[in-house]
Design a protein around this motif. Structure first.
Motif, PDB file in Angstrom:
ATOM      1  N   ARG A   2       0.837  -1.194   0.000  1.00  0.00           N
ATOM      2  CA  ARG A   2       0.000   0.000   0.000  1.00  0.00           C
ATOM      3  C   ARG A   2       0.880   1.256   0.000  1.00  0.00           C
ATOM      4  O   ARG A   2       1.908   1.306   0.685  1.00  0.00           O
ATOM      5  CB  ARG A   2      -0.905  -0.005   1.236  1.00  0.00           C
ATOM      6  CG  ARG A   2      -1.962   1.084   1.199  1.00  0.00           C
ATOM      7  CD  ARG A   2      -3.067   0.824   2.217  1.00  0.00           C
ATOM      8  NE  ARG A   2      -4.157   1.775   2.050  1.00  0.00           N
ATOM      9  CZ  ARG A   2      -4.238   2.934   2.682  1.00  0.00           C
ATOM     10  NH1 ARG A   2      -3.331   3.309   3.555  1.00  0.00           N
ATOM     11  NH2 ARG A   2      -5.256   3.744   2.455  1.00  0.00           N
ATOM     12  N   ILE A  44      -4.448  16.593  -2.000  1.00  0.00           N
ATOM     13  CA  ILE A  44      -5.231  15.361  -2.143  1.00  0.00           C
ATOM     14  C   ILE A  44      -4.360  14.189  -1.697  1.00  0.00           C
ATOM     15  O   ILE A  44      -3.249  14.014  -2.196  1.00  0.00           O
ATOM     16  CB  ILE A  44      -5.680  15.168  -3.611  1.00  0.00           C
ATOM     17  CG1 ILE A  44      -6.421  16.415  -4.109  1.00  0.00           C
ATOM     18  CG2 ILE A  44      -6.573  13.940  -3.748  1.00  0.00           C
ATOM     19  CD1 ILE A  44      -6.596  16.450  -5.613  1.00  0.00           C
ATOM     20  N   ARG A  45      -4.869  13.446  -0.743  1.00  0.00           N
ATOM     21  CA  ARG A  45      -4.115  12.325  -0.170  1.00  0.00           C
ATOM     22  C   ARG A  45      -4.797  11.044  -0.619  1.00  0.00           C
ATOM     23  O   ARG A  45      -5.985  10.856  -0.374  1.00  0.00           O
ATOM     24  CB  ARG A  45      -4.148  12.462   1.345  1.00  0.00           C
ATOM     25  CG  ARG A  45      -3.173  11.613   2.080  1.00  0.00           C
ATOM     26  CD  ARG A  45      -2.999  12.185   3.500  1.00  0.00           C
ATOM     27  NE  ARG A  45      -2.294  11.239   4.346  1.00  0.00           N
ATOM     28  CZ  ARG A  45      -2.870  10.203   4.926  1.00  0.00           C
ATOM     29  NH1 ARG A  45      -4.144   9.970   4.781  1.00  0.00           N
ATOM     30  NH2 ARG A  45      -2.155   9.380   5.679  1.00  0.00           N
ATOM     31  N   ILE A  46      -4.041  10.183  -1.277  1.00  0.00           N
ATOM     32  CA  ILE A  46      -4.620   8.999  -1.911  1.00  0.00           C
ATOM     33  C   ILE A  46      -3.917   7.750  -1.387  1.00  0.00           C
ATOM     34  O   ILE A  46      -2.691   7.660  -1.437  1.00  0.00           O
ATOM     35  CB  ILE A  46      -4.449   9.068  -3.448  1.00  0.00           C
ATOM     36  CG1 ILE A  46      -5.067  10.360  -3.981  1.00  0.00           C
ATOM     37  CG2 ILE A  46      -5.044   7.845  -4.133  1.00  0.00           C
ATOM     38  CD1 ILE A  46      -4.731  10.638  -5.428  1.00  0.00           C
ATOM     39  N   GLY A  47      -4.683   6.814  -0.902  1.00  0.00           N
ATOM     40  CA  GLY A  47      -4.136   5.495  -0.533  1.00  0.00           C
ATOM     41  C   GLY A  47      -4.454   4.504  -1.631  1.00  0.00           C
ATOM     42  O   GLY A  47      -5.596   4.427  -2.074  1.00  0.00           O
ATOM     43  N   PHE A  48      -3.448   3.770  -2.074  1.00  0.00           N
ATOM     44  CA  PHE A  48      -3.687   2.814  -3.165  1.00  0.00           C
ATOM     45  C   PHE A  48      -2.640   1.725  -3.120  1.00  0.00           C
ATOM     46  O   PHE A  48      -1.654   1.807  -2.389  1.00  0.00           O
ATOM     47  CB  PHE A  48      -3.692   3.534  -4.526  1.00  0.00           C
ATOM     48  CG  PHE A  48      -2.362   4.139  -4.898  1.00  0.00           C
ATOM     49  CD1 PHE A  48      -1.908   5.288  -4.270  1.00  0.00           C
ATOM     50  CD2 PHE A  48      -1.559   3.560  -5.875  1.00  0.00           C
ATOM     51  CE1 PHE A  48      -0.678   5.847  -4.595  1.00  0.00           C
ATOM     52  CE2 PHE A  48      -0.327   4.111  -6.206  1.00  0.00           C
ATOM     53  CZ  PHE A  48       0.109   5.252  -5.565  1.00  0.00           C
ATOM     54  N   GLU A  49      -2.890   0.686  -3.914  1.00  0.00           N
ATOM     55  CA  GLU A  49      -1.987  -0.453  -3.975  1.00  0.00           C
ATOM     56  C   GLU A  49      -1.176  -0.400  -5.269  1.00  0.00           C
ATOM     57  O   GLU A  49      -1.707  -0.044  -6.323  1.00  0.00           O
ATOM     58  CB  GLU A  49      -2.786  -1.771  -3.979  1.00  0.00           C
ATOM     59  CG  GLU A  49      -3.651  -1.997  -2.758  1.00  0.00           C
ATOM     60  CD  GLU A  49      -2.857  -2.560  -1.587  1.00  0.00           C
ATOM     61  OE1 GLU A  49      -1.808  -3.198  -1.817  1.00  0.00           O
ATOM     62  OE2 GLU A  49      -3.275  -2.343  -0.441  1.00  0.00           O
TER      63      GLU A  49
ATOM     64  N   SER B  34      -7.600  -0.016  -7.028  1.00  0.00           N
ATOM     65  CA  SER B  34      -7.063  -0.236  -5.685  1.00  0.00           C
ATOM     66  C   SER B  34      -7.124   1.022  -4.815  1.00  0.00           C
ATOM     67  O   SER B  34      -6.710   0.977  -3.663  1.00  0.00           O
ATOM     68  CB  SER B  34      -5.616  -0.720  -5.768  1.00  0.00           C
ATOM     69  OG  SER B  34      -4.793   0.344  -6.180  1.00  0.00           O
ATOM     70  N   VAL B  35      -7.603   2.117  -5.357  1.00  0.00           N
ATOM     71  CA  VAL B  35      -7.696   3.337  -4.544  1.00  0.00           C
ATOM     72  C   VAL B  35      -8.716   3.100  -3.437  1.00  0.00           C
ATOM     73  O   VAL B  35      -9.885   2.828  -3.698  1.00  0.00           O
ATOM     74  CB  VAL B  35      -8.115   4.547  -5.409  1.00  0.00           C
ATOM     75  CG1 VAL B  35      -8.456   5.745  -4.537  1.00  0.00           C
ATOM     76  CG2 VAL B  35      -6.999   4.907  -6.372  1.00  0.00           C
ATOM     77  N   ASP B  36      -8.258   3.154  -2.195  1.00  0.00           N
ATOM     78  CA  ASP B  36      -9.166   2.806  -1.099  1.00  0.00           C
ATOM     79  C   ASP B  36      -9.486   3.983  -0.193  1.00  0.00           C
ATOM     80  O   ASP B  36     -10.412   3.916   0.593  1.00  0.00           O
ATOM     81  CB  ASP B  36      -8.610   1.645  -0.273  1.00  0.00           C
ATOM     82  CG  ASP B  36      -7.218   1.917   0.225  1.00  0.00           C
ATOM     83  OD1 ASP B  36      -6.732   3.057   0.050  1.00  0.00           O
ATOM     84  OD2 ASP B  36      -6.600   0.999   0.774  1.00  0.00           O
ATOM     85  N   GLU B  37      -8.717   5.058  -0.276  1.00  0.00           N
ATOM     86  CA  GLU B  37      -9.017   6.191   0.587  1.00  0.00           C
ATOM     87  C   GLU B  37      -8.496   7.451  -0.073  1.00  0.00           C
ATOM     88  O   GLU B  37      -7.352   7.496  -0.514  1.00  0.00           O
ATOM     89  CB  GLU B  37      -8.321   6.032   1.957  1.00  0.00           C
ATOM     90  CG  GLU B  37      -8.867   7.010   2.972  1.00  0.00           C
ATOM     91  CD  GLU B  37      -7.912   7.252   4.123  1.00  0.00           C
ATOM     92  OE1 GLU B  37      -6.724   6.886   4.023  1.00  0.00           O
ATOM     93  OE2 GLU B  37      -8.356   7.829   5.111  1.00  0.00           O
ATOM     94  N   VAL B  38      -9.334   8.459  -0.147  1.00  0.00           N
ATOM     95  CA  VAL B  38      -8.910   9.758  -0.664  1.00  0.00           C
ATOM     96  C   VAL B  38      -9.404  10.817   0.311  1.00  0.00           C
ATOM     97  O   VAL B  38     -10.581  10.809   0.695  1.00  0.00           O
ATOM     98  CB  VAL B  38      -9.475  10.029  -2.083  1.00  0.00           C
ATOM     99  CG1 VAL B  38      -9.031  11.398  -2.566  1.00  0.00           C
ATOM    100  CG2 VAL B  38      -9.038   8.961  -3.061  1.00  0.00           C
ATOM    101  N   ARG B  39      -8.497  11.687   0.723  1.00  0.00           N
ATOM    102  CA  ARG B  39      -8.889  12.803   1.588  1.00  0.00           C
ATOM    103  C   ARG B  39      -8.456  14.079   0.894  1.00  0.00           C
ATOM    104  O   ARG B  39      -7.348  14.158   0.353  1.00  0.00           O
ATOM    105  CB  ARG B  39      -8.180  12.719   2.949  1.00  0.00           C
ATOM    106  CG  ARG B  39      -8.473  11.471   3.737  1.00  0.00           C
ATOM    107  CD  ARG B  39      -9.864  11.415   4.293  1.00  0.00           C
ATOM    108  NE  ARG B  39     -10.064  12.294   5.449  1.00  0.00           N
ATOM    109  CZ  ARG B  39     -11.254  12.439   6.042  1.00  0.00           C
ATOM    110  NH1 ARG B  39     -12.312  11.786   5.603  1.00  0.00           N
ATOM    111  NH2 ARG B  39     -11.375  13.237   7.073  1.00  0.00           N
ATOM    112  N   SER B  40      -9.325  15.050   0.908  1.00  0.00           N
ATOM    113  CA  SER B  40      -8.988  16.311   0.256  1.00  0.00           C
ATOM    114  C   SER B  40      -8.696  17.367   1.310  1.00  0.00           C
ATOM    115  O   SER B  40      -9.163  17.277   2.446  1.00  0.00           O
ATOM    116  CB  SER B  40     -10.135  16.761  -0.644  1.00  0.00           C
ATOM    117  OG  SER B  40     -11.220  17.159   0.154  1.00  0.00           O
ATOM    118  N   GLY B  41      -7.937  18.346   0.931  1.00  0.00           N
ATOM    119  CA  GLY B  41      -7.614  19.422   1.853  1.00  0.00           C
ATOM    120  C   GLY B  41      -7.196  20.653   1.082  1.00  0.00           C
ATOM    121  O   GLY B  41      -7.328  20.710  -0.140  1.00  0.00           O
TER     122      GLY B  41
END
Lengths: 93, 93
Positions: A2, A44-49, B34-41
């Protein structure tokens, strides 16, 4: 594996930034008279595999070009790091 | 001396982030499954004058508390650096 990407999208120099101008006026009226330039942007903060660092970097570049930034008006820069502590997200600085 | 502060304002964990959710859905529909979380700011870049690094750091902390971030819903973090190349702002990466 991840990964966490932090994408910064900011307006290109010379593009009018009314939000930044408003923040600048507000700061000056609060007493920070030396504030001379404020530019606003998106984070923009993105979590991905992804399988590895090169693939992760490429994926984020593609995301920026295809969706996150308008290349005519905006510049996207990003940092990609392995997500070593998934549960550290709940910690408030 | 001129300083540049980069302020990152993001929503606290647990606060609903519809913009981030929308970006996440859009990325998944573009094939990034696979994008599982996106946070904006928000990203706010401020140029200002201060006598030294401690004063600059304190001024930015005050600006965040007084104007830039809503402490109930948002977290502000910042980097302050001396503005060594004022004219480098026009350079596009």
């Amino acid at each position: 594996m991840r990964w966490i990407a932090e994408v910064h999208v900011s307006l290109r120099p010379g593009i009018a930034d009314p939000e930044g101008q408003t923040i600048g006026s507000a700061l000056r009226s609060l007493g920070y008279a030396s504030v001379d330039e404020v530019r606003s942007g998106k984070l923009i903060r993105i979590g991905f595999e992804a399988a590895g660092p090169d693939e992760a970097e490429r994926a984020v570049g593609d995301m920026c070009r295809r969706l996150l930034a308008n290349p005519v008006m905006e510049i996207a820069t990003w940092d990609v790091r392995a997500d070593e502590q998934q549960d550290a997200e709940g910690v408030n600085p």
